[in-house]
Design a protein around this motif. Structure first.
Motif, short mmCIF file in Angstrom:
data_model
loop_
_atom_site.label_atom_id
_atom_site.label_comp_id
_atom_site.label_asym_id
_atom_site.label_seq_id
_atom_site.Cartn_x
_atom_site.Cartn_y
_atom_site.Cartn_z
N HIS A 165 -4.78 -4.03 2.58
CA HIS A 165 -4.61 -3.22 1.37
C HIS A 165 -3.43 -2.26 1.48
O HIS A 165 -2.91 -1.80 0.48
CB HIS A 165 -5.88 -2.43 1.06
CG HIS A 165 -7.06 -3.28 0.72
ND1 HIS A 165 -6.97 -4.47 0.04
CD2 HIS A 165 -8.38 -3.09 0.96
CE1 HIS A 165 -8.17 -4.99 -0.12
NE2 HIS A 165 -9.04 -4.17 0.44
N GLN A 166 -3.03 -1.92 2.71
CA GLN A 166 -1.95 -0.95 2.93
C GLN A 166 -0.63 -1.61 3.31
O GLN A 166 0.38 -0.95 3.42
CB GLN A 166 -2.35 0.04 4.03
CG GLN A 166 -3.60 0.85 3.71
CD GLN A 166 -3.40 1.84 2.58
OE1 GLN A 166 -2.33 2.01 2.03
NE2 GLN A 166 -4.47 2.51 2.20
N ALA A 167 -0.64 -2.92 3.51
CA ALA A 167 0.56 -3.61 4.01
C ALA A 167 1.71 -3.52 3.01
O ALA A 167 1.53 -3.63 1.80
CB ALA A 167 0.23 -5.08 4.29
N LEU A 168 2.89 -3.33 3.57
CA LEU A 168 4.11 -3.30 2.75
C LEU A 168 4.47 -4.71 2.30
O LEU A 168 4.25 -5.68 3.02
CB LEU A 168 5.27 -2.71 3.54
CG LEU A 168 5.14 -1.23 3.87
CD1 LEU A 168 6.16 -0.83 4.91
CD2 LEU A 168 5.30 -0.40 2.62
N GLY A 169 5.06 -4.82 1.13
CA GLY A 169 5.59 -6.08 0.65
C GLY A 169 4.56 -7.05 0.12
O GLY A 169 4.86 -8.22 -0.09
N GLN A 170 3.35 -6.60 -0.14
CA GLN A 170 2.35 -7.51 -0.67
C GLN A 170 2.59 -7.78 -2.15
O GLN A 170 3.27 -7.01 -2.82
CB GLN A 170 0.95 -6.96 -0.44
CG GLN A 170 0.68 -5.62 -1.10
CD GLN A 170 -0.68 -5.09 -0.74
OE1 GLN A 170 -1.67 -5.52 -1.34
NE2 GLN A 170 -0.75 -4.19 0.21
N ASN A 171 2.07 -8.87 -2.64
CA ASN A 171 2.20 -9.21 -4.05
C ASN A 171 1.23 -8.37 -4.87
O ASN A 171 0.09 -8.17 -4.46
CB ASN A 171 1.90 -10.69 -4.30
CG ASN A 171 2.97 -11.59 -3.75
OD1 ASN A 171 4.15 -11.22 -3.72
ND2 ASN A 171 2.59 -12.75 -3.29
N TYR A 172 1.70 -7.90 -5.99
CA TYR A 172 0.83 -7.17 -6.91
C TYR A 172 0.02 -8.17 -7.71
O TYR A 172 0.57 -9.08 -8.34
CB TYR A 172 1.66 -6.29 -7.85
CG TYR A 172 0.84 -5.74 -8.99
CD1 TYR A 172 -0.11 -4.76 -8.76
CD2 TYR A 172 1.00 -6.22 -10.28
CE1 TYR A 172 -0.88 -4.26 -9.79
CE2 TYR A 172 0.24 -5.72 -11.32
CZ TYR A 172 -0.70 -4.74 -11.07
OH TYR A 172 -1.46 -4.25 -12.09
N ILE A 173 -1.29 -8.00 -7.69
CA ILE A 173 -2.20 -8.82 -8.48
C ILE A 173 -3.12 -7.86 -9.23
O ILE A 173 -3.90 -7.13 -8.61
CB ILE A 173 -3.03 -9.77 -7.59
CG1 ILE A 173 -2.09 -10.69 -6.80
CG2 ILE A 173 -4.02 -10.58 -8.43
CD1 ILE A 173 -2.78 -11.46 -5.68
#
Length: 132
Positions: free
Chosen positions: A29-37
């Protein structure tokens, strides 16, 4: 590094701390660069954090001294800019476009009795799609 660099640093360290403590779900949940859903657990967490900090600022503005209000403003910036950092959104470009749009609103808008700037009837919101 400014706001954005500071938030990248924070989220990198938070991600590492979650991983070190065996909290894989929280790390994701805190990771950088994740896709927004929309509606995802990550988006729900961001919404909760923003709501909590916004409510604390609202309460502070009603009854607390200036330094307390300023701290709450910083906390709200932290979670909102942190949201852009987590999803890799280009906040600087988007902000520049929103600022340009708001400056145009000054030319064409009207001011309510309470001081809020109102959009004209034919108003088009800032287009920030290229910064996502």
């Amino acid at each position: 590094a400014g706001f954005f660099g500071a938030l990248y640093e924070f989220h990198r360290e938070l991600y590492n701390k979650c991983k070190e403590n065996g909290k894989e779900v929280q790390a994701r949940h805190q990771a950088l660069g994740q896709n927004y859903i929309p509606g995802s657990p990550s988006a729900a967490l961001r919404a909760t954090l923003i709501k909590e900090e916004a409510n604390e600022l609202i309460e502070a503005l009603a009854s607390k001294p200036a330094h307390y209000c300023l701290k709450e403003i910083c906390d709200l910036i932290y979670v909102t800019v942190g949201t852009a950092a987590v999803y890799g959104w280009k906040l600087e470009g988007a902000f520049a476009e929103v600022h340009r749009n708001n400056m145009e609103k000054i030319e064409k808008g009207t001011i309510r009795d309470d001081g809020k700037l109102q959009k004209p009837a034919d108003w088009a919101n800032a287009n920030v799609k290229e910064y996502v």
